[in-house]
Design a protein around this motif. Structure first.
Motif, PDB file in Angstrom:
ATOM      1  N   PRO A   1       0.823  -1.217   0.000  1.00  0.00           N
ATOM      2  CA  PRO A   1       0.000   0.000   0.000  1.00  0.00           C
ATOM      3  C   PRO A   1       0.860   1.271   0.000  1.00  0.00           C
ATOM      4  O   PRO A   1       1.765   1.407   0.820  1.00  0.00           O
ATOM      5  N   GLY A   2       0.595   2.153  -0.981  1.00  0.00           N
ATOM      6  CA  GLY A   2       1.315   3.433  -1.041  1.00  0.00           C
ATOM      7  C   GLY A   2       2.757   3.324  -1.494  1.00  0.00           C
ATOM      8  O   GLY A   2       3.484   4.312  -1.508  1.00  0.00           O
ATOM      9  N   GLY A   3       3.198   2.096  -1.882  1.00  0.00           N
ATOM     10  CA  GLY A   3       4.597   1.906  -2.282  1.00  0.00           C
ATOM     11  C   GLY A   3       4.851   2.351  -3.715  1.00  0.00           C
ATOM     12  O   GLY A   3       3.934   2.757  -4.431  1.00  0.00           O
ATOM     13  N   ASP A   4       6.120   2.250  -4.139  1.00  0.00           N
ATOM     14  CA  ASP A   4       6.511   2.699  -5.471  1.00  0.00           C
ATOM     15  C   ASP A   4       6.347   1.561  -6.485  1.00  0.00           C
ATOM     16  O   ASP A   4       7.243   0.730  -6.671  1.00  0.00           O
ATOM     17  N   VAL A   5       5.208   1.531  -7.142  1.00  0.00           N
ATOM     18  CA  VAL A   5       4.927   0.452  -8.104  1.00  0.00           C
ATOM     19  C   VAL A   5       5.891   0.533  -9.288  1.00  0.00           C
ATOM     20  O   VAL A   5       6.364  -0.485  -9.794  1.00  0.00           O
ATOM     21  N   PHE A   6       6.202   1.750  -9.717  1.00  0.00           N
ATOM     22  CA  PHE A   6       7.062   1.915 -10.885  1.00  0.00           C
ATOM     23  C   PHE A   6       8.422   1.246 -10.676  1.00  0.00           C
ATOM     24  O   PHE A   6       8.950   0.584 -11.571  1.00  0.00           O
ATOM     25  N   ALA A   7       8.983   1.408  -9.488  1.00  0.00           N
ATOM     26  CA  ALA A   7      10.295   0.802  -9.192  1.00  0.00           C
ATOM     27  C   ALA A   7      10.233  -0.709  -9.370  1.00  0.00           C
ATOM     28  O   ALA A   7      11.179  -1.332  -9.862  1.00  0.00           O
ATOM     29  N   GLU A   8       9.090  -1.309  -8.986  1.00  0.00           N
ATOM     30  CA  GLU A   8       8.934  -2.769  -9.132  1.00  0.00           C
ATOM     31  C   GLU A   8       8.783  -3.166 -10.605  1.00  0.00           C
ATOM     32  O   GLU A   8       9.225  -4.225 -11.017  1.00  0.00           O
ATOM     33  N   LEU A   9       8.134  -2.279 -11.394  1.00  0.00           N
ATOM     34  CA  LEU A   9       7.884  -2.604 -12.813  1.00  0.00           C
ATOM     35  C   LEU A   9       9.146  -2.518 -13.651  1.00  0.00           C
ATOM     36  O   LEU A   9       9.260  -3.178 -14.681  1.00  0.00           O
ATOM     37  N   LYS A  10      10.092  -1.680 -13.194  1.00  0.00           N
ATOM     38  CA  LYS A  10      11.254  -1.377 -14.029  1.00  0.00           C
ATOM     39  C   LYS A  10      12.029  -2.625 -14.461  1.00  0.00           C
ATOM     40  O   LYS A  10      12.371  -2.800 -15.626  1.00  0.00           O
ATOM     41  N   ARG A  11      12.297  -3.540 -13.502  1.00  0.00           N
ATOM     42  CA  ARG A  11      13.115  -4.714 -13.870  1.00  0.00           C
ATOM     43  C   ARG A  11      12.362  -5.606 -14.859  1.00  0.00           C
ATOM     44  O   ARG A  11      12.953  -6.247 -15.716  1.00  0.00           O
ATOM     45  N   TYR A  12      11.031  -5.645 -14.716  1.00  0.00           N
ATOM     46  CA  TYR A  12      10.241  -6.474 -15.629  1.00  0.00           C
ATOM     47  C   TYR A  12      10.196  -5.870 -17.032  1.00  0.00           C
ATOM     48  O   TYR A  12      10.228  -6.581 -18.024  1.00  0.00           O
ATOM     49  N   PHE A  13      10.105  -4.535 -17.091  1.00  0.00           N
ATOM     50  CA  PHE A  13       9.884  -3.871 -18.376  1.00  0.00           C
ATOM     51  C   PHE A  13      10.984  -4.219 -19.383  1.00  0.00           C
ATOM     52  O   PHE A  13      10.717  -4.600 -20.520  1.00  0.00           O
ATOM     53  N   GLU A  14      12.237  -4.130 -18.917  1.00  0.00           N
ATOM     54  CA  GLU A  14      13.347  -4.401 -19.830  1.00  0.00           C
ATOM     55  C   GLU A  14      13.303  -5.863 -20.305  1.00  0.00           C
ATOM     56  O   GLU A  14      13.521  -6.165 -21.478  1.00  0.00           O
ATOM     57  N   THR A  15      12.996  -6.765 -19.378  1.00  0.00           N
ATOM     58  CA  THR A  15      12.931  -8.199 -19.719  1.00  0.00           C
ATOM     59  C   THR A  15      11.924  -8.443 -20.837  1.00  0.00           C
ATOM     60  O   THR A  15      12.195  -9.178 -21.787  1.00  0.00           O
ATOM     61  N   VAL A  16      10.737  -7.791 -20.734  1.00  0.00           N
ATOM     62  CA  VAL A  16       9.675  -8.028 -21.718  1.00  0.00           C
ATOM     63  C   VAL A  16       9.943  -7.265 -23.019  1.00  0.00           C
ATOM     64  O   VAL A  16       9.839  -7.812 -24.114  1.00  0.00           O
ATOM     65  N   ALA A  17      10.327  -5.987 -22.886  1.00  0.00           N
ATOM     66  CA  ALA A  17      10.513  -5.156 -24.085  1.00  0.00           C
ATOM     67  C   ALA A  17      11.686  -5.654 -24.937  1.00  0.00           C
ATOM     68  O   ALA A  17      11.657  -5.554 -26.157  1.00  0.00           O
ATOM     69  N   MET A  18      12.707  -6.215 -24.279  1.00  0.00           N
ATOM     70  CA  MET A  18      13.872  -6.722 -25.016  1.00  0.00           C
ATOM     71  C   MET A  18      13.707  -8.212 -25.347  1.00  0.00           C
ATOM     72  O   MET A  18      14.638  -8.839 -25.851  1.00  0.00           O
ATOM     73  N   ALA A  19      12.550  -8.789 -25.014  1.00  0.00           N
ATOM     74  CA  ALA A  19      12.267 -10.221 -25.280  1.00  0.00           C
ATOM     75  C   ALA A  19      13.369 -11.115 -24.717  1.00  0.00           C
ATOM     76  O   ALA A  19      13.836 -12.047 -25.349  1.00  0.00           O
ATOM     77  N   LYS A  20      13.803 -10.801 -23.473  1.00  0.00           N
ATOM     78  CA  LYS A  20      14.895 -11.569 -22.847  1.00  0.00           C
ATOM     79  C   LYS A  20      14.440 -12.967 -22.467  1.00  0.00           C
ATOM     80  O   LYS A  20      13.319 -13.141 -21.976  1.00  0.00           O
ATOM     81  N   VAL A  21      15.332 -13.937 -22.637  1.00  0.00           N
ATOM     82  CA  VAL A  21      15.042 -15.320 -22.234  1.00  0.00           C
ATOM     83  C   VAL A  21      16.081 -15.727 -21.191  1.00  0.00           C
ATOM     84  O   VAL A  21      17.279 -15.494 -21.373  1.00  0.00           O
ATOM     85  N   SER A  22      15.627 -16.312 -20.100  1.00  0.00           N
ATOM     86  CA  SER A  22      16.563 -16.711 -19.046  1.00  0.00           C
ATOM     87  C   SER A  22      17.478 -17.816 -19.560  1.00  0.00           C
ATOM     88  O   SER A  22      17.087 -18.625 -20.402  1.00  0.00           O
ATOM     89  N   THR A  23      18.725 -17.859 -19.050  1.00  0.00           N
ATOM     90  CA  THR A  23      19.655 -18.916 -19.465  1.00  0.00           C
ATOM     91  C   THR A  23      19.644 -20.079 -18.477  1.00  0.00           C
ATOM     92  O   THR A  23      20.407 -21.029 -18.623  1.00  0.00           O
ATOM     93  N   SER A  24      18.798 -19.991 -17.454  1.00  0.00           N
ATOM     94  CA  SER A  24      18.626 -21.089 -16.500  1.00  0.00           C
ATOM     95  C   SER A  24      17.388 -20.779 -15.675  1.00  0.00           C
ATOM     96  O   SER A  24      16.889 -19.648 -15.695  1.00  0.00           O
ATOM     97  N   ALA A  25      16.906 -21.767 -14.927  1.00  0.00           N
ATOM     98  CA  ALA A  25      15.750 -21.531 -14.054  1.00  0.00           C
ATOM     99  C   ALA A  25      16.114 -20.541 -12.947  1.00  0.00           C
ATOM    100  O   ALA A  25      15.287 -19.737 -12.520  1.00  0.00           O
ATOM    101  N   VAL A  26      17.373 -20.593 -12.499  1.00  0.00           N
ATOM    102  CA  VAL A  26      17.816 -19.676 -11.438  1.00  0.00           C
ATOM    103  C   VAL A  26      17.744 -18.237 -11.944  1.00  0.00           C
ATOM    104  O   VAL A  26      17.271 -17.331 -11.242  1.00  0.00           O
ATOM    105  N   GLU A  27      18.178 -18.018 -13.189  1.00  0.00           N
ATOM    106  CA  GLU A  27      18.117 -16.669 -13.753  1.00  0.00           C
ATOM    107  C   GLU A  27      16.670 -16.239 -13.976  1.00  0.00           C
ATOM    108  O   GLU A  27      16.333 -15.058 -13.825  1.00  0.00           O
ATOM    109  N   ALA A  28      15.793 -17.198 -14.302  1.00  0.00           N
ATOM    110  CA  ALA A  28      14.374 -16.855 -14.470  1.00  0.00           C
ATOM    111  C   ALA A  28      13.794 -16.323 -13.151  1.00  0.00           C
ATOM    112  O   ALA A  28      12.939 -15.435 -13.154  1.00  0.00           O
ATOM    113  N   GLN A  29      14.290 -16.839 -12.023  1.00  0.00           N
ATOM    114  CA  GLN A  29      13.858 -16.307 -10.727  1.00  0.00           C
ATOM    115  C   GLN A  29      14.370 -14.876 -10.550  1.00  0.00           C
ATOM    116  O   GLN A  29      13.648 -14.008 -10.087  1.00  0.00           O
ATOM    117  N   GLU A  30      15.608 -14.626 -10.964  1.00  0.00           N
ATOM    118  CA  GLU A  30      16.172 -13.280 -10.849  1.00  0.00           C
ATOM    119  C   GLU A  30      15.420 -12.286 -11.738  1.00  0.00           C
ATOM    120  O   GLU A  30      15.270 -11.121 -11.383  1.00  0.00           O
TER     121      GLU A  30
END
Length: 795
Positions: free
Chosen positions: A636-665
């Protein structure tokens, strides 16, 4: 002693290429690992090891499942000083793997040095690729001998499934069982027992096959590129075939293994062939050692691949191909007909292939009794260590055991075979092969021996099947053109896809929804699992493009809505749905596992929302799910944008994890999701997770009705980042448009920052932007290009 080997801490002795990568893989598996080497002559005493650890991050394919894991490896040296480093650290280790250079005297010296520091319960194993295990054991003190054996990992140790276990005469059976269990479950390996003979099983047979191929290349006057064209996927072997594989392994390494065979196998009837061909020695003398030096049998010049031409003593552009008539023979689905035609054909490529197979079969049968307990060990060692789809005995049996045996015998008599040694008597005892449902042939016992009864193998519902083996397929609960739902009567149902690459079609969507409904009614849980990789390559692009081009925008929109409905059905199922992922989980495949109650992922899982690569955005609920996760993480009241930032690059750049561990990261897997190292144990673990969730009173999450979004301010901030990338020419104009739409959906649309929306709002945004993008000519070009070439188009 129990069969359980408790490994809290492990040590690897030797920080060379192999030792460092074994330490990396132990660390991947969550084993606290100390890596030793000699004390450095200058600077920090652990300098050699620190350099080796730093180098792990530069190797490709990556030995570490996450670069961050490098910091977990503890550096040490063989000094016995009081500086906290040194051999004192060995006292706390339960497993010690020695991986220093292949020299008997060096290894024995090291064993004498470390013996006083090895704990009374610890297991010591040598990762030698071919030195005598009994000979190595001779220098060990009495109390350590029963805890010593060979364990030979194949390179690269993270990815190669094979681990050869070589007992010494003194090795305790319980020690072997404990180590086999640890290698299988913790490190994810396929274990094969080898007898203590030079080069063990994998390299003894595999290197012989390469030597036979080299011999017949000369006999039939074929080019190296021509041989690679016919000894790769056409005969069920890796793309790197024979000579490119040698370049990758390293020509100096190849020469070393050949020399080991020459030095240690003087009685072998094929001994005269155990020598490096003149051209190989010449390349090594020039320093052309293969891939690591940029040139070997092949080299790359600009965009051209060049191959060594023995006649001209120089490189030429590689143009060698398989002759059409030979391709036609090899495409024959009947192995008996295929081998008959290879033998009859007068084409040099066909004659070459028959000769290579004949000598491989001859050698394998002649040596089976000396090198392995059963034919199973040979076939699995070659499959797992060399990547062949069938081992030598399976290939022979599939082609018709008796007929092929007769042909080999005829060729031996006619002096055509590489050796005049007779085939063993058991080959002609009326048998039709060496593998059957009840087991595989053991010459020593003259019987077919079943697979190991070690409890760890009960975790493998479908082990890697050999020819003649079949495993019950479970009872079908329901089936349509897209999926099959089945059960083993353990309260958990499994749904598997039937499409090519397990892509998601309308039949799959409807089938999954039906499977969830049936699971809710009749089962405790549902597992989405595929018998073969990949988990799913995503939406059926060809079908989608067809719908669009037929002008069916309404039909297309309905398909997207159905996709979302399926994801939501998975998420809100009244029984837990567990996704068992290995291999590729792209686009819709990734979205399905994001909506499951839990994901159990094989270490080698390559997960990504890759829709941007084909001019689209994730619309199976993937962006909605990211927005939900970001809102929950921010609180509640937190910075949603900061949380979205790491996801945005992953999706916009069509990144694929090189392992299950990296998929968690990357946030594509949750921290609560499980990573499994042995792909054959994936189904077992996924079912146990589903059962555990069910038995602990599982309820689906409550619908997310108050999702805080980043809104217009978030979109504007993402756009600023994108403008910089566009001006720096990192992305095209069209990439900018796609990424802007991704940002718009993630941020909840052009509404106030911090506004609260529900899932339906976000799903509608996903659909709207997906359908609009799909109608753009540039997106349709991207989809068509991907379907045609398998590569993304940047337009």
């Amino acid at each position: 002693m129990s069969e359980k080997l408790l490994v809290r801490r492990a040590a690897v002795l030797g920080a060379g290429v192999m030792g460092a990568q074994i330490a990396a893989h132990l660390t991947n598996a969550g084993v606290d690992t100390v890596l030793f080497d000699l004390p450095a002559k200058e600077g920090a005493p652990n300098g050699i090891v620190l350099k080796a650890i730093a180098n792990l991050g530069k190797l490709s394919p990556a030995p570490l499942a996450s670069k961050a894991l490098a910091e977990a490896i503890v550096p040490a040296n063989y000094g016995t000083s009081d500086d906290g480093g040194g051999l004192e650290q060995l006292r706390g280790c339960d497993l010690i793997i020695e991986a220093i250079a292949e020299r008997m005297d060096w290894k024995q010296d090291l064993y004498q040095k470390i013996a006083p520091f090895v704990a009374d319960h610890a297991v010591l194993a040598s990762n030698t690729s071919g030195l005598g295990i009994n000979k190595l054991a001779e220098v060990l003190p009495e109390q350590l001998r029963h805890r010593f054996c060979g364990v030979h990992f194949f390179n690269p140790p993270r990815y190669m499934h094979l681990a050869e276990l070589i007992p010494a005469r003194t090795t305790d059976k319980a020690v072997l069982a404990g180590l086999e269990t640890f290698l299988t479950t913790t490190l994810g390996k396929g274990v094969v027992y080898a007898k203590d003979t030079p080069n063990f099983i994998g390299n003894r047979i595999g290197v012989f096959s390469i030597l036979a191929t080299a011999h017949h290349t000369g006999e039939f006057k074929l080019g190296f590129d021509e041989v690679d064209a016919i000894t790769g996927p056409l005969i069920g072997r890796p793309k790197s075939a024979t000579y490119r594989t040698s370049d990758v392994v390293g020509l100096d390494t190849m020469a070393h293994v050949i020399k080991t065979m020459a030095d240690t196998l003087p009685e072998d009837p094929w001994h005269k062939y155990f020598q490096s061909p003149k051209w190989l020695e010449a390349l090594i003398a020039k320093g052309a050692l293969g891939q690591k030096t940029g040139a070997g049998i092949f080299r790359k010049v600009g965009k051209d691949i060049q191959v060594l031409d023995l006649k001209a003593q120089d490189y030429k552009v590689a143009t060698g191909t398989a002759a059409p008539e030979v391709v036609e023979i090899l495409r024959n689905r009947n192995p008996a007909e295929k081998f008959a035609k290879l033998r009859e054909s007068r084409h040099p490529q066909a004659q070459f292939l028959w000769a290579v197979f004949r000598d491989l079969f001859h050698y394998s049968a002649y040596h089976l009794a000396d090198i392995a307990e059963t034919a199973r060990d040979v076939d699995l060692a070659i499959r797992w260590g060399y990547g062949w789809s069938l081992g030598p005995f399976e290939t022979w049996q599939a082609a018709g055991w008796k007929q092929v045996a007769q042909w080999i015998a005829d060729d031996i008599v006619a002096g055509k075979a590489m050796s005049g040694a007779p085939l063993p008597d058991w080959v002609f005892d009326g048998r039709d092969g060496v593998h059957a449902a009840e087991g595989s042939y053991s010459p020593a016992r003259n019987a077919k021996l079943p697979r190991s009864a070690l409890p760890v193998y009960q975790r493998q519902r479908f082990p890697d099947a050999l020819l003649g083996e079949a495993f019950p397929q479970g009872d079908t609960v329901f089936e349509n053109d897209g999926v099959r739902m089945w059960t083993d009567d353990d309260g958990i149902a499994v749904v598997s896809f039937k499409t090519k690459m397990n892509t998601v079609s309308d039949h799959v969507l409807n089938g999954v929804q039906e499977a969830v409904s049936r699971a809710e009614k009749d089962f405790k849980g549902l597992v989405i699992w595929q018998q073969k990789e990949p988990f799913s390559a995503g939406a059926d692009l060809a079908g989608a493009l067809g719908l669009l081009q037929a002008g069916g925008v309404q039909g297309f929109e309905a398909m997207v809505a159905n996709f979302q409905a399926t994801s939501q059905r998975i998420k809100y199922s009244l029984v837990p749905v567990v996704a068992a992922v290995r291999g590729l989980a792209l686009g819709g495949g990734c979205e399905f596992q994001m909506h499951s109650a839990r994901t159990v992922a094989g270490l080698e899982s390559y997960i990504g929302l890759v829709e941007a690569g084909v001019g689209l955005l994730p619309a199976g609920g993937g962006l909605k799910e990211i927005a939900v996760r970001a809102s929950q993480a921010a609180g509640p009241g937190g910075d949603v944008f900061a949380e979205l930032k790491r996801y945005f690059e992953t999706v916009a750049m069509a990144k694929v994890s090189t392992s299950a561990v990296e998929a968690q990261e990357l946030g594509l897997l949750r921290d609560t999701d499980k990573v499994v190292f042995n792909a054959y144990e994936l189904l077992y673990v996924a079912k146990k997770q589903a059962l555990a969730l069910a038995e602990s009173g599982y309820r689906p999450p409550l619908p997310a009705r108050r999702i805080a979004v980043a809104g217009d301010v978030g979109i504007a901030t993402f756009k600023m980042m994108l403008v910089n990338m566009l001006e720096g020419r990192f992305i095209s104009e069209y990439d900018y448009e796609i990424a802007t739409r991704i940002a718009t959906v993630l941020c909840g649309g052009e509404i106030d920052r911090g506004a609260l929306v529900d899932e339906e709002w976000l799903l509608k945004l996903e659909r709207q932007h997906f359908v609009e993008l799909a109608q753009q000519p540039k997106t349709q070009e991207r989809i068509a290009h991907m379907l045609k070439t398998g590569k993304p188009l940047r337009n």
